[in-house]
Design a protein around this motif. Sequence first.
Motif: not given
Lengths: 319, 319, 319, 319, 319
Positions: C210-215
């Motif tokens: 999900l953090r990757d999506c945020l990035d």
Amino acid sequence: MERAGLNSKGIRGIVDKPGHVTWIDVIGLADAEIVESIGSRYGIHPLLQEDIVHTHQRPKVEIHESTLALILRMVESTAPIVTEQVTFVLCGSTVITFQERPGDSFEPVRRRIRSGLGTIRSLGADYTFYALIDTVIDGFFPLMEDYGKTLEELEDAIDTGINKLVQQRVHSIRSEMSQVRKIAWAQRDAMQRLVTEADGIVDPATLPFLRDCLDHTAQVLDVAETFRDVAGDMRDLYFTQISLRTNDVMKLLTIISTIFMPLSFIAGVYGMNFNAEVSRFNMPETQWYLGYPFVLAVMATTASVMLGYFHRKGWLFGQ
Amino acid sequence: MERAGLNSKGIRGIVDKPGHVTWIDVIGLADAEIVESIGSRYGIHPLLQEDIVHTHQRPKVEIHESTLALILRMVESTAPIVTEQVTFVLCGSTVITFQERPGDSFEPVRRRIRSGLGTIRSLGADYTFYALIDTVIDGFFPLMEDYGKTLEELEDAIDTGINKLVQQRVHSIRSEMSQVRKIAWAQRDAMQRLVTEADGIVDPATLPFLRDCLDHTAQVLDVAETFRDVAGDMRDLYFTQISLRTNDVMKLLTIISTIFMPLSFIAGVYGMNFNAEVSRFNMPETQWYLGYPFVLAVMATTASVMLGYFHRKGWLFGQ
Amino acid sequence: MERAGLNSKGIRGIVDKPGHVTWIDVIGLADAEIVESIGSRYGIHPLLQEDIVHTHQRPKVEIHESTLALILRMVESTAPIVTEQVTFVLCGSTVITFQERPGDSFEPVRRRIRSGLGTIRSLGADYTFYALIDTVIDGFFPLMEDYGKTLEELEDAIDTGINKLVQQRVHSIRSEMSQVRKIAWAQRDAMQRLVTEADGIVDPATLPFLRDCLDHTAQVLDVAETFRDVAGDMRDLYFTQISLRTNDVMKLLTIISTIFMPLSFIAGVYGMNFNAEVSRFNMPETQWYLGYPFVLAVMATTASVMLGYFHRKGWLFGQ
Amino acid sequence: MERAGLNSKGIRGIVDKPGHVTWIDVIGLADAEIVESIGSRYGIHPLLQEDIVHTHQRPKVEIHESTLALILRMVESTAPIVTEQVTFVLCGSTVITFQERPGDSFEPVRRRIRSGLGTIRSLGADYTFYALIDTVIDGFFPLMEDYGKTLEELEDAIDTGINKLVQQRVHSIRSEMSQVRKIAWAQRDAMQRLVTEADGIVDPATLPFLRDCLDHTAQVLDVAETFRDVAGDMRDLYFTQISLRTNDVMKLLTIISTIFMPLSFIAGVYGMNFNAEVSRFNMPETQWYLGYPFVLAVMATTASVMLGYFHRKGWLFGQ
Amino acid sequence: MERAGLNSKGIRGIVDKPGHVTWIDVIGLADAEIVESIGSRYGIHPLLQEDIVHTHQRPKVEIHESTLALILRMVESTAPIVTEQVTFVLCGSTVITFQERPGDSFEPVRRRIRSGLGTIRSLGADYTFYALIDTVIDGFFPLMEDYGKTLEELEDAIDTGINKLVQQRVHSIRSEMSQVRKIAWAQRDAMQRLVTEADGIVDPATLPFLRDCLDHTAQVLDVAETFRDVAGDMRDLYFTQISLRTNDVMKLLTIISTIFMPLSFIAGVYGMNFNAEVSRFNMPETQWYLGYPFVLAVMATTASVMLGYFHRKGWLFGQ
């Protein structure tokens, strides 16, 4: 507090007398050895030593164990602005300042120390540290006052006429205000951090003084931002006035053309060489008894109508 | 620390000698197998492995268990700016760097390692990690100096004349500064997070060095923003000067028209063919003894009045 | 995981098999009953049900007890951009997606599920939830690449000439980038909140994804802002070039006028009909033996002086 | 819940029946006594009473003991936007609303209450409080839709031609969007504070509804900002098109001048009155057998060359 | 509460009667002794004493032990705005105000005290402190109303015509709004800090009143920002209208030139002196029976075609 010409060996000879405040003022950073020997004597971190020598640092504060270091920029000369880097190190009862070049704003502090008066001799190193910082930050105020006066003069100059020099002066003030703003911004951040984090290192009695310095940097920042906006607004005003001037020039050209083109055309018509002798339809006006006065009257009427039109449009007398 | 040509099998053969720092420098990311085998060997998260290979990431820091990864952008060539992605992974006593293409700014570090001098061999992997990051971030400074020089040259060029190339150069510098600003902004955020969150992973002695890197990214950001503003101000100055130039052109046209249109009209009037023989009202001036000199005098007076008017308006000699 | 055509009655028949992940994909929101029956079946808050149906929501995240809902916008078509609202609901081991219209970016996920390969079948509903979000967010990248190419083409077009279509295209790109920026901004905020607050609901192993999506949303935002700035700079460049072009046109007009107005005036003077027979002062030049060549020479000289003046000013050949 | 015409005495007679929700809707604030008596009856702080009557407050929330007060602005009429201040007070099971003038957006709530249906009669005062706020905030949406349509129409109008009215309309929309943005900004802040701080006062079941209101204010803010940007972009586009139009006008003028000035000059030359009888150098062309056709040919050639030049420059047919 | 003319000696004689509120209003700061003696009597920090005397401080709050000091700026006169610095010190049951010059906005408070009515005599020093601050902050509202009216008048003036004075007035309002914004910004920050940190010093019952002051400063800030934006939009509108006007002027010039240049050319052709007697090809039209009417017809046709072209382009009657 003593005052002496130092070389790198002399530094080891400094004796910090208890109850005394030592202020070491290093002017000129070419002699790396001096910075290094002072650095090792007073436990200045190698990175900070590098920052002292590479004089393009942003204003900042460095707290390392019980050593407090503050890098600021000091106004050296104006129009254009030249600043030099000053590093303040507070380390126990010793204050060290590193300047790039001779010539500084510390004179008032020196005078107060020599005269032996005021709080500066009775209070500790913290207060000397503050007093020195204070002179550097307050050194921006006369600068800003100068800019304020220049801006007022330029405002008047724009009102009276278009001038290429005015435009370039406004442009350069805007650029210089950007520069001051960047410096003031970083200095305010540094002072903010100093006030917040200097808790254990600086005497609480000195804190209000440092907070006062913080207020002053914020004021410099405020003025720089305002002046930058003012210069920007003046640029826009100047530009609008060029357009207005162009509009006026165009109006004059159009008035002249609109009056004389039809008149010249009429004159041109009666300058044609149609043979009036061949037929009575060929330029009969030229054979009239009052042909010439008649045409002049036609021309005068045409011109009057045009002038009346422009007068009604309000083009003739300013507006 | 050893240096070797690796393939994906060789990686499994790397032995991390205790007390030694291993630096693996992967150049070229086409061979996905190498990235994968290094990734699985050193416990790099699959998502990070993807980020390493897809080289359009924003600079960022990823902390996963005891692995610290930092993605930065390295200046590869200038005018226009080309950057490549570099990923730094710190994992125990191993530092791994992934570069897109050969050619990097790591040479000073390599030289220091080979020469066996300085702190880089005596300190741990953290310091090597820092030293490599430092070269990448400091690689922006010569770039910014180049831009600074170009901007000064352009400023002079604008003062001396309108030039379409100048305009396009200013425009492209402004665009490139936007780009650098975006990169520097993200790098500062990444370094900020690194400094704040690397607490348990990085040796506290290395922290001041990383903080120094953070200061440098902030400086790059500062300069990029200033340059972007400067380029914007120069664009405005350039534009104002075009308008001023147009105004000057218009003035010349208006002066010429305002002087010659009335004169030509007068000439046109006396070029009319009204028959002076038919009546004494038809162009009697043409029959005067001094008709021609008289009309020339009228023309000269008209022109003088016009010139006097423009002189009073200050249109004739610059202003 | 099963795939079926559902109506509102069929929904009650869905059996959540333990250890299985159920993905319900609702396409078309006209049938309010379906949304309502799914809503009551999976405990979706009535307000969220309304948001699902009223498809003009800003991207946002809603956490209600153990239900996690995320509203995003999915790129449907480009030039101009059309987006549709997609709502993702994660509720235990069930993932529900609500789309406005057929046609979506979920195909890669469907293929991975059908092929039975990869992590998507072995991991839980969280991962499916992530994988679906990921396709929607990554759907912005090809869009941005298209815009990047268009901007480069427009930049070239501006360099070669003024073109009204270019201007309108730049204007519309700027508007569309505003739109994308607004969406990306809200999506980044939503993803940020999702990453921060999804602690108890989402499996920690899914968090890095999900953090990757945020990035990625941050990257979309970055690019949209850059492109908007670029389009703005291009508009300014275009505008400056119109002014430059107008300046050139004015110069040509002024050159032509400044040369031919005096010449025509001279011709006009000698076209006057003063009677040379009446007096020797009336246009004696017309009676000279070399009167005509003399006047032609005067005209040529006048023209040469003017051309020389313009040449010195650099108006004749470009600059 | 009862509905009655009240005067200041009647207020003391209101009996709050347990289990009932009382809604007092005060329309018109001229009668200060009513506000005061309601204020003292329900413990409204004197400062808030002042704010209720002085209807130029920024939207805000005031929490005083168990009384919750929210000041919002309600759309009264559009083009130009007129808003009036509405104050909502929640005090136990009583909801009080103060409006400046008759005419409001509460009708849907009144209808739901009268019909005795829906959640509004079964839930507590909190929900009524929410329902009323909701109508006021949602009252901005039709307004924004109107603006959206107007902007689209104006965009088309700009594409087809320059129109002073369009310019003024764009200008006024931009101003009005500033106004809406200010209101929406303050309303969002107030709703944000309401959602964050209303914890002990508002039933947790009502919180999602208030959060939904908050989302809606954020949406209004978003749209207002977008529309302001769009109007700004349209102003720039419009301005660029004026410049482009001026450029076109200048081109036409220059083409006409450049073709006819040389032609007129040639005609002027052969209109001179040099005496061909005095010398064979005086205007010999006029005595040629084909003098006139020759000069016409010269003129035609000159014009063709000029036209060819402008054609090559692409000035003749649009571009 | 007593009222007396004080000198520096009299200050020591002030007796703070228990249960009484003392308000000391110092007008004029030239006599440094008075400030100092009051300062030492009420324990005002030396730095604050300096700030009181150096009247170019930013609005700010200083809390030193139990002394609360607030520096604000009071509107002294308008058009252009002149403000003076007022310092409020709250120290136990004593309120001290320091003003630069006679003339203030405290009159309403004085009247309330003299009349012995209202809350001001019954409540403590906190309330007097608030009441004084309130008059200073609310002193900005009539000022802003004046600006609002002026802006509306200017908007109308721009619609009716271009006027250099309007432009300068808009420019100066924009500058003055910058100034007010800076002041209001700093005052809001100061009030914000006062409300947040005055916890132990100020009676909780006074806090809502101070919070109300904070709301009012925020309102002043809001209005100043809006007015600055409005003035900026008006500048842009004004500028666009100049361009539109220039465009109109250019159109008129082009119409006139395009009609009369060809006509004058035709007249010029038939003004040539080719000898029709030498050959039948030399200007045979001049010998035609209907030559002159024919040429006049050609001219009329040419002019009609041109007018038709401009009519089709919509240049003739406004648009």
